[in-house]
Design a protein around this motif. Structure first.
Motif, PDB file in Angstrom:
ATOM      1  N   PHE A   1      19.864 -98.930  95.885  1.00  0.00           N
ATOM      2  CA  PHE A   1      18.856 -98.506  94.917  1.00  0.00           C
ATOM      3  C   PHE A   1      19.426 -97.510  93.920  1.00  0.00           C
ATOM      4  O   PHE A   1      18.985 -97.450  92.770  1.00  0.00           O
ATOM      5  CB  PHE A   1      17.643 -97.919  95.647  1.00  0.00           C
ATOM      6  N   GLY A   2      20.425 -96.737  94.348  1.00  0.00           N
ATOM      7  CA  GLY A   2      21.102 -95.850  93.413  1.00  0.00           C
ATOM      8  C   GLY A   2      21.850 -96.629  92.350  1.00  0.00           C
ATOM      9  O   GLY A   2      21.896 -96.223  91.180  1.00  0.00           O
ATOM     10  N   GLY A   3      22.438 -97.765  92.736  1.00  0.00           N
ATOM     11  CA  GLY A   3      23.122 -98.608  91.768  1.00  0.00           C
ATOM     12  C   GLY A   3      22.169 -99.167  90.731  1.00  0.00           C
ATOM     13  O   GLY A   3      22.505 -99.258  89.536  1.00  0.00           O
ATOM     14  N   GLN A   4      20.977 -99.550  91.165  1.00  0.00           N
ATOM     15  CA  GLN A   4      19.976-100.024  90.215  1.00  0.00           C
ATOM     16  C   GLN A   4      19.622 -98.926  89.218  1.00  0.00           C
ATOM     17  O   GLN A   4      19.468 -99.173  88.016  1.00  0.00           O
ATOM     18  CB  GLN A   4      18.724-100.485  90.962  1.00  0.00           C
ATOM     19  N   PHE A   5      19.517 -97.687  89.723  1.00  0.00           N
ATOM     20  CA  PHE A   5      19.209 -96.558  88.854  1.00  0.00           C
ATOM     21  C   PHE A   5      20.354 -96.269  87.886  1.00  0.00           C
ATOM     22  O   PHE A   5      20.147 -96.027  86.693  1.00  0.00           O
ATOM     23  CB  PHE A   5      18.910 -95.327  89.713  1.00  0.00           C
ATOM     24  N   LEU A   6      21.588 -96.319  88.389  1.00  0.00           N
ATOM     25  CA  LEU A   6      22.748 -96.005  87.557  1.00  0.00           C
ATOM     26  C   LEU A   6      22.955 -97.017  86.441  1.00  0.00           C
ATOM     27  O   LEU A   6      23.573 -96.699  85.419  1.00  0.00           O
ATOM     28  CB  LEU A   6      24.006 -95.929  88.427  1.00  0.00           C
ATOM     29  N   SER A   7      22.451 -98.238  86.626  1.00  0.00           N
ATOM     30  CA  SER A   7      22.617 -99.248  85.583  1.00  0.00           C
ATOM     31  C   SER A   7      21.965 -98.817  84.277  1.00  0.00           C
ATOM     32  O   SER A   7      22.395 -99.232  83.191  1.00  0.00           O
ATOM     33  CB  SER A   7      22.028-100.585  86.040  1.00  0.00           C
ATOM     34  N   SER A   8      20.953 -97.972  84.372  1.00  0.00           N
ATOM     35  CA  SER A   8      20.260 -97.522  83.160  1.00  0.00           C
ATOM     36  C   SER A   8      21.166 -96.674  82.286  1.00  0.00           C
ATOM     37  O   SER A   8      21.000 -96.636  81.059  1.00  0.00           O
ATOM     38  CB  SER A   8      18.999 -96.737  83.524  1.00  0.00           C
ATOM     39  N   PHE A   9      22.149 -95.985  82.887  1.00  0.00           N
ATOM     40  CA  PHE A   9      23.039 -95.148  82.092  1.00  0.00           C
ATOM     41  C   PHE A   9      23.957 -95.996  81.210  1.00  0.00           C
ATOM     42  O   PHE A   9      24.336 -95.577  80.113  1.00  0.00           O
ATOM     43  CB  PHE A   9      23.877 -94.253  83.007  1.00  0.00           C
ATOM     44  N   ILE A  10      24.344 -97.174  81.694  1.00  0.00           N
ATOM     45  CA  ILE A  10      25.173 -98.062  80.873  1.00  0.00           C
ATOM     46  C   ILE A  10      24.342 -98.744  79.805  1.00  0.00           C
ATOM     47  O   ILE A  10      24.747 -98.861  78.641  1.00  0.00           O
ATOM     48  CB  ILE A  10      25.884 -99.114  81.757  1.00  0.00           C
ATOM     49  N   THR A  11      23.144 -99.178  80.180  1.00  0.00           N
ATOM     50  CA  THR A  11      22.306 -99.913  79.231  1.00  0.00           C
ATOM     51  C   THR A  11      21.685 -99.003  78.174  1.00  0.00           C
ATOM     52  O   THR A  11      21.191 -99.487  77.162  1.00  0.00           O
ATOM     53  CB  THR A  11      21.183-100.659  79.975  1.00  0.00           C
ATOM     54  N   GLU A  12      21.703 -97.683  78.376  1.00  0.00           N
ATOM     55  CA  GLU A  12      21.115 -96.758  77.416  1.00  0.00           C
ATOM     56  C   GLU A  12      22.173 -95.991  76.630  1.00  0.00           C
ATOM     57  O   GLU A  12      21.954 -94.863  76.205  1.00  0.00           O
ATOM     58  CB  GLU A  12      20.202 -95.760  78.148  1.00  0.00           C
ATOM     59  N   LEU A  13      23.341 -96.588  76.444  1.00  0.00           N
ATOM     60  CA  LEU A  13      24.413 -95.920  75.698  1.00  0.00           C
ATOM     61  C   LEU A  13      24.268 -96.104  74.184  1.00  0.00           C
ATOM     62  O   LEU A  13      25.150 -95.700  73.426  1.00  0.00           O
ATOM     63  CB  LEU A  13      25.776 -96.469  76.148  1.00  0.00           C
ATOM     64  N   ASN A  14      23.162 -96.730  73.776  1.00  0.00           N
ATOM     65  CA  ASN A  14      22.885 -96.959  72.361  1.00  0.00           C
ATOM     66  C   ASN A  14      23.892 -97.899  71.695  1.00  0.00           C
ATOM     67  O   ASN A  14      24.073 -97.875  70.490  1.00  0.00           O
ATOM     68  CB  ASN A  14      22.839 -95.629  71.595  1.00  0.00           C
ATOM     69  N   TYR A  15      24.587 -98.708  72.491  1.00  0.00           N
ATOM     70  CA  TYR A  15      25.435 -99.757  71.942  1.00  0.00           C
ATOM     71  C   TYR A  15      24.638-101.056  71.908  1.00  0.00           C
ATOM     72  O   TYR A  15      23.639-101.213  72.624  1.00  0.00           O
ATOM     73  CB  TYR A  15      26.682 -99.961  72.806  1.00  0.00           C
ATOM     74  N   GLU A  16      25.067-101.991  71.083  1.00  0.00           N
ATOM     75  CA  GLU A  16      24.420-103.299  71.112  1.00  0.00           C
ATOM     76  C   GLU A  16      24.824-104.037  72.389  1.00  0.00           C
ATOM     77  O   GLU A  16      25.785-103.673  73.052  1.00  0.00           O
ATOM     78  CB  GLU A  16      24.780-104.085  69.848  1.00  0.00           C
ATOM     79  N   MET A  17      24.085-105.064  72.721  1.00  0.00           N
ATOM     80  CA  MET A  17      24.171-105.675  74.047  1.00  0.00           C
ATOM     81  C   MET A  17      25.572-106.186  74.380  1.00  0.00           C
ATOM     82  O   MET A  17      26.043-106.037  75.502  1.00  0.00           O
ATOM     83  CB  MET A  17      23.155-106.806  74.158  1.00  0.00           C
ATOM     84  N   ARG A  18      26.233-106.791  73.427  1.00  0.00           N
ATOM     85  CA  ARG A  18      27.561-107.335  73.716  1.00  0.00           C
ATOM     86  C   ARG A  18      28.527-106.225  74.116  1.00  0.00           C
ATOM     87  O   ARG A  18      29.368-106.419  75.009  1.00  0.00           O
ATOM     88  CB  ARG A  18      28.094-108.110  72.509  1.00  0.00           C
ATOM     89  N   THR A  19      28.441-105.081  73.470  1.00  0.00           N
ATOM     90  CA  THR A  19      29.307-103.955  73.829  1.00  0.00           C
ATOM     91  C   THR A  19      28.984-103.441  75.223  1.00  0.00           C
ATOM     92  O   THR A  19      29.881-103.056  75.987  1.00  0.00           O
ATOM     93  CB  THR A  19      29.163-102.822  72.802  1.00  0.00           C
ATOM     94  N   THR A  20      27.711-103.449  75.570  1.00  0.00           N
ATOM     95  CA  THR A  20      27.310-103.046  76.928  1.00  0.00           C
ATOM     96  C   THR A  20      27.916-103.973  77.967  1.00  0.00           C
ATOM     97  O   THR A  20      28.418-103.522  79.005  1.00  0.00           O
ATOM     98  CB  THR A  20      25.774-103.055  77.048  1.00  0.00           C
ATOM     99  N   PHE A  21      27.892-105.275  77.698  1.00  0.00           N
ATOM    100  CA  PHE A  21      28.520-106.232  78.608  1.00  0.00           C
ATOM    101  C   PHE A  21      30.019-105.957  78.734  1.00  0.00           C
ATOM    102  O   PHE A  21      30.588-106.053  79.828  1.00  0.00           O
ATOM    103  CB  PHE A  21      28.301-107.665  78.107  1.00  0.00           C
ATOM    104  N   LEU A  22      30.670-105.611  77.630  1.00  0.00           N
ATOM    105  CA  LEU A  22      32.108-105.349  77.659  1.00  0.00           C
ATOM    106  C   LEU A  22      32.426-104.126  78.509  1.00  0.00           C
ATOM    107  O   LEU A  22      33.363-104.148  79.314  1.00  0.00           O
ATOM    108  CB  LEU A  22      32.628-105.156  76.232  1.00  0.00           C
ATOM    109  N   ILE A  23      31.645-103.066  78.346  1.00  0.00           N
ATOM    110  CA  ILE A  23      31.867-101.852  79.142  1.00  0.00           C
ATOM    111  C   ILE A  23      31.720-102.159  80.626  1.00  0.00           C
ATOM    112  O   ILE A  23      32.540-101.750  81.458  1.00  0.00           O
ATOM    113  CB  ILE A  23      30.871-100.754  78.718  1.00  0.00           C
ATOM    114  N   ALA A  24      30.673-102.894  80.976  1.00  0.00           N
ATOM    115  CA  ALA A  24      30.448-103.254  82.371  1.00  0.00           C
ATOM    116  C   ALA A  24      31.552-104.158  82.897  1.00  0.00           C
ATOM    117  O   ALA A  24      31.976-104.047  84.059  1.00  0.00           O
ATOM    118  CB  ALA A  24      29.087-103.928  82.526  1.00  0.00           C
ATOM    119  N   ALA A  25      32.059-105.073  82.052  1.00  0.00           N
ATOM    120  CA  ALA A  25      33.125-105.983  82.467  1.00  0.00           C
ATOM    121  C   ALA A  25      34.409-105.223  82.763  1.00  0.00           C
ATOM    122  O   ALA A  25      35.106-105.508  83.748  1.00  0.00           O
ATOM    123  CB  ALA A  25      33.378-107.033  81.379  1.00  0.00           C
TER     124      ALA A  25
END
Length: 291
Positions: free
Chosen positions: A241-265
């Motif tokens: 459940f902490g991982g689910q919460f932490l995902s919000s920090f990556i998705t809220e970096l104010n980057y567009e979606m493709r950049t978010t996917f790249l950071i996660a990759a």
């Protein structure tokens, strides 16, 4: 807020207790198979009940909450199906192992961190895709839902094959492979411009989940003993459940979606490499000890 707190407590308790029952009633390969089935049921439940909830929501926004009445059915099934001999078995095992260490081992720490990262990466996709697909591929709400369900179906299939994969590879190498699948899926979402590659990315994400979360659950049980099983499973639930919460920090970096996917990759690839190195070191140690 009180409702959300109650739901969170119930969800975490059911997950830890369910795995605890599996650990109590099954051993070895049978336990791994049951935990794989548990992972499959989690993802399949997401497909079935999210779809059913959407159908009910079409009539009234309150109706999807009726799904929680399934808890009464599950309680009845548990009372019927779980053998009463489980309590006697638990007391017998605890009597044999009266003293156990509660300190978190290095291996358990790796497992817990891996579980948190696995859920974080998986939820990055699940949070971003409903925004990414309509804007970049003009998917409707229904088509987006079908695509998300497809990822869950692939995860069910991958989880069913995970025990077979671990027979040919070690659990550590299988875990590394799962994170590498996350990296592939997220990279494809970053570069894709066609529906074909989009679905290849979905397959990779499903494989990533099936080869990580159920396996990490089993590895937590293997690292535990009768006296600290509940404690270790609670750590695992916190990581999930902490991982689910932490995902919000990556998705809220104010980057567009493709950049978010790249950071996660990039993060997924780094974790995969680190786990591969750890698995290689462990294999060398085992080989040296057998000489």
């Amino acid at each position: 807020m009180i409702d959300r707190i109650l739901l969170g407590v119930a969800t975490a308790s059911i997950q830890a207790a369910g795995t605890g029952l599996i650990a109590l009633l099954f051993i070895g390969d049978d336990r791994l198979k049951m935990i794989a089935w548990q992972g499959m049921s989690i993802e399949l439940g997401g497909v079935v009940f999210l779809s059913f909830g959407g159908l009910l929501g079409g009539f009234c926004w309150k109706y999807p909450f009726l799904i929680y009445l399934m808890g009464l059915v599950c309680a009845l099934l548990i009372s019927i199906s779980v053998k009463r001999s489980a309590d006697a078995l638990r007391k017998k095992v605890v009597a044999v192992e009266s003293t156990e260490r509660t300190k978190i081992s290095r291996h358990l720490l790796i497992i817990i961190l891996s579980a948190a990262f696995a859920m974080m990466l998986f939820f990055v996709a699940f949070v971003c895709l409903p925004l990414f697909l309509p804007s970049s591929f003009h998917y409707s709400e229904a088509e987006t839902g079908y695509f998300m369900a497809f990822i869950s179906i692939v995860a069910v299939i991958a989880a069913s094959q995970m025990p077979r994969v671990t027979r040919y590879l070690s659990k550590d190498f299988t875990l590394s492979m799962g994170f590498f699948a996350f990296a592939i899926g997220l990279t494809i979402f970053f570069i894709t411009t066609s529906n074909i590659t989009l679905f290849i990315g979905a397959v990779a994400m499903g494989i990533g989940f099936g080869f990580t979360v159920p396996l990490l659950n089993h590895m937590t049980v293997e690292e535990s003993s009768s006296s600290n099983l509940g404690q270790y499973l609670s750590y695992y639930s916190m990581a999930i459940f902490g991982g689910q919460f932490l995902s919000s920090f990556i998705t809220e970096l104010n980057y567009e979606m493709r950049t978010t996917f790249l950071i996660a990759a990039v993060l997924a690839c780094a974790i995969s490499v680190a786990l591969y190195i750890i698995a290689s070191i462990n294999r060398i140690h085992v080989f040296n000890n057998n000489l």
